[in-house]
Write a protein that holds these residues in place. Structure first.
Motif, short mmCIF file in Angstrom:
data_model
loop_
_atom_site.label_atom_id
_atom_site.label_comp_id
_atom_site.label_asym_id
_atom_site.label_seq_id
_atom_site.Cartn_x
_atom_site.Cartn_y
_atom_site.Cartn_z
N TRP A 1 0.83 -1.21 0.00
CA TRP A 1 0.00 0.00 0.00
C TRP A 1 0.86 1.26 0.00
N GLY B 1 2.33 1.68 -3.31
CA GLY B 1 1.27 2.13 -4.22
C GLY B 1 1.05 3.63 -4.09
N THR C 1 -7.85 -4.47 -5.27
CA THR C 1 -7.16 -3.51 -6.13
C THR C 1 -7.95 -3.17 -7.40
N LEU D 1 -4.47 5.36 -10.59
CA LEU D 1 -4.50 4.15 -9.76
C LEU D 1 -4.23 2.92 -10.60
N ARG D 2 -4.81 2.92 -11.82
CA ARG D 2 -4.60 1.76 -12.71
C ARG D 2 -3.12 1.65 -13.09
N PHE E 1 -1.23 0.28 -10.03
CA PHE E 1 -1.40 -1.14 -9.69
C PHE E 1 -1.13 -2.07 -10.86
N ASP E 2 -1.25 -1.56 -12.09
CA ASP E 2 -1.00 -2.40 -13.26
C ASP E 2 -0.20 -1.61 -14.29
#
Lengths: 334, 298
Positions: free
Chosen positions: B22, B25, B214, B287-288, B291-292
């Motif tokens: 987290w 992130g 997520t 955020l995308r 996380f990816d």
């Protein structure tokens, strides 16, 4: 490919049944007596009973649903409560208007979106790329009904360049042959009317096509960036093929598969957006037909309008799935 | 071991960098400039919505007919509408409605979609078949159209618009969670948990659900933008908030007839819809990417 098509069609059957069930339930899910809601509390018991009989609400639920399905299969969509005309006859011109608008919007979205995406990928990290992606980002977040109002204000009210509402000049109507005014004007050889029809199409098409345009531009750019790093592109460049040909002939062909999926999804969502755009531009399409029916509590029209749009939406998605499998045969074997 | 924890060789003690998925992130997200811009826009609207009564001296329902259709000025920052109501006041109170509908409808969709997705993905067979077909059927309708149908049944009101938007978006989250559960089911830690006799409910809510959060957070953030636009669309069609509620879509439809003489009545509510939606989209994209990272170019 044949077995894939059959498989996709079989999957569609429960979906179609479910759709009819949801649409059929619209009247039945109204809290209380639907006749009260449709006619208002001041209506006489006699007229309420007549309406219940017309809509078949006095019969058992299952009987009503099977009768509804039977009617649908024979192409009977029922009668409008307001105009008392058969909906199957009434909806035709509205459907043509919506299809014409959707087609024009998608044409705008594809031409601008695909080319902006390609040039952005080509000129990666240039000012053109940044400006295009900023426009695309704003475009994705755009409330189309507000964009439509702004277009009307600037291009119709302030600059007087384009008409703000309708499909055609009311004082100079066009003889309807196919229902698609662009085609009708061309068939009858009335070129000045064709220009008027096209001018009426511009503002609503841009409003409706902006979100798809932005989504297509973003997808084309990312897909092209990926493809342009492939070995075969490097080989094509090494062979001395011009940059333009490498991009449009070799790159685009492979980058287009994910873009095609997005185009399909966006075409479907345009049909939903049409309700708002048609309301703003007084475009006489199915969206406006549904909107007016909601104001008049004309539930059979609401049911039929929603069913028709959902049906087109499903068919477009099916077509995209099939095209996708045709472009990329690996899909069929998954 | 990182260089930070080993020390840098200087006399000064090395600064310890705390790590964890987290924290990493958040650090990555804060490095993404466009995502931070999105976060600032969203926070600005949240703050404006919260402190609305303290930053304006007008009531959003207060009508001063002598002041009708006044252009923006020091007295009325965004001008006034056809009933002489202060548009700035109505716009910031409108943020309360839009954010409330946006957040609440997305939370509703996520809760129901997650439950259905988990059950479908975990139990499979006929349960999965039924739930997946229901999702297919709901997705067979263009979102706003299904929302219109639901409001046509329930009657026009802000609450019913919220229900409609929540229902329409359930399949999006349901499918997402189902796909995640299907892939997680094959993981070794799930097999191990099963082998030591962990019950289904505990397995689902203590092991599978936390690992599905997520993509839900990313989709949920983007979903708030969609929900705000859908709510404004329903309001514009007269199917959402009812007068005198200062909902942005309703404000647009009430003022559209004055666009030629008083364009400010239409410009400001529209810009607010655009900005909040843009803010959530930028945040969602950020955020995308966080996380990816594979999807960074999209």
């Amino acid at each position: 490919m044949g077995s894939y098509i059959v498989k996709r069609l079989l999957v569609l059957i429960p979906v179609l049944f479910g759709m009819t069930l949801i649409v059929f339930s619209i009247i039945h899910a109204i809290p209380g007596d639907p006749a009260d809601t449709i006619l208002g509390e001041k209506a006489t018991e006699q007229s309420k009973q007549a309406l219940r009989e017309q809509l078949g609400l006095d019969r058992p639920w299952l009987e009503q649903y099977t009768a509804y399905l039977g009617d649908l299969i024979t192409g009977d969509l029922g009668r409008s409560i307001r105009t008392r005309a058969p909906i199957t006859e009434e909806i035709g011109p509205y459907l043509a208007a919506t299809i014409e608008l959707t087609f024009a919007s998608m044409l705008f979205a594809i031409i601008i979106g695909v080319n902006a995406g390609i040039v952005s990928a080509w000129k990666h990290r240039s000012w053109f790329d940044y400006v295009c992606m900023l426009i695309a980002l704003v475009g994705v977040s755009m409330p189309i009904f507000w964009l439509g109002l702004m277009e009307q204000w600037i291009f119709a009210n302030k600059l007087h360049w384009l008409p703000s509402i309708g499909r055609m000049n009311q004082r100079d109507p066009l003889e309807s042959i196919t229902g698609f005014y662009v085609i009708d004007a061309m068939l009858s050889g009335q070129w000045s009317q064709l220009w008027t029809v096209l001018k009426h199409l511009i503002l609503p098409s841009i409003a409706l096509g902006t979100i798809p345009m932005a989504v297509i531009a973003r997808m084309t750019r990312s897909s092209m960036l990926e493809v342009m790093q492939s070995d075969y592109i490097r080989t094509a460049k090494a062979k001395g093929i011009s940059q333009f040909l490498v991009i449009y002939r070799h790159g685009l062909k492979n980058a287009f598969i994910p873009v095609l999926t997005v185009i399909g999804i966006q075409t479907g969502s345009l049909l939903g957006g049409a309700v708002l755009t048609e309301t703003i531009f007084a475009w006489p399409g199915v969206g406006r037909y549904i909107y007016e029916a909601i104001s008049n509590r004309d539930y059979p029209v609401i049911q039929s309008g929603i069913l028709i749009i959902a049906l087109i939406f499903v068919l477009i998605n099916l077509l995209v799935d099939l095209l996708y499998a045709w472009f990329d045969p690996r899909i069929q074997y998954k | 071991m990182t260089q930070a924890s080993l020390g840098t060789g200087s006399d000064r003690p090395a600064k310890m960098v705390r790590s964890g998925p987290w924290r990493d992130g958040i650090r990555l997200f804060m490095r993404n400039r466009t995502a931070v811009v999105g976060l600032i826009i969203v926070l600005l609207f949240i703050v404006l919505a919260l402190i609305a009564p303290w930053i304006t001296r007008y009531e959003y329902t207060a009508q001063v007919l002598a002041d009708r259709l006044q252009p923006p000025s020091a007295k009325h920052w965004f001008g006034t509408d056809d009933l002489g109501r202060d548009i700035f006041t109505r716009t910031i109170y409108g943020a309360r409605i839009s954010l409330w509908v946006g957040f609440l409808s997305v939370i509703g969709s996520i809760v129901i979609g997650t439950l259905l997705g988990i059950v479908a993905g975990f139990y499979g067979k006929w349960v999965d078949m039924i739930i997946s077909r229901v999702f297919d059927i709901l997705l067979a309708f263009p979102g706003i159209l299904l929302a219109i149908a639901i409001v046509a049944i329930l009657g026009p009101s802000l609450q019913n618009a919220l229900y409609a938007i929540a229902i329409v978006n359930i399949p999006t989250y349901g499918r997402l969670v189902r796909a995640r559960v299907l892939s997680l089911r094959q993981e070794e830690f799930i097999t191990a948990a099963r082998a030591i006799g962990v019950r289904d409910a505990r397995l689902l809510f203590r092991h599978i659900l936390p690992n599905s959060l997520t993509p839900l957070i990313v989709q949920g953030t983007l979903g708030v933008a969609t929900a705000i636009i859908e709510a404004a669309g329903l309001g514009f069609l007269g199917l959402g908030a009812q007068p005198p509620e200062p909902e942005w879509g309703k404000m647009l439809s009430d003022s559209r007839q004055f666009i030629q003489t008083a364009p400010w009545t239409v410009i400001f509510p529209g810009v607010c819809i655009l900005l909040t939606s843009l803010g959530f989209n930028l945040m969602g994209d950020g955020l995308r990417d966080t996380f990816d990272p594979k999807l960074k170019n999209r």
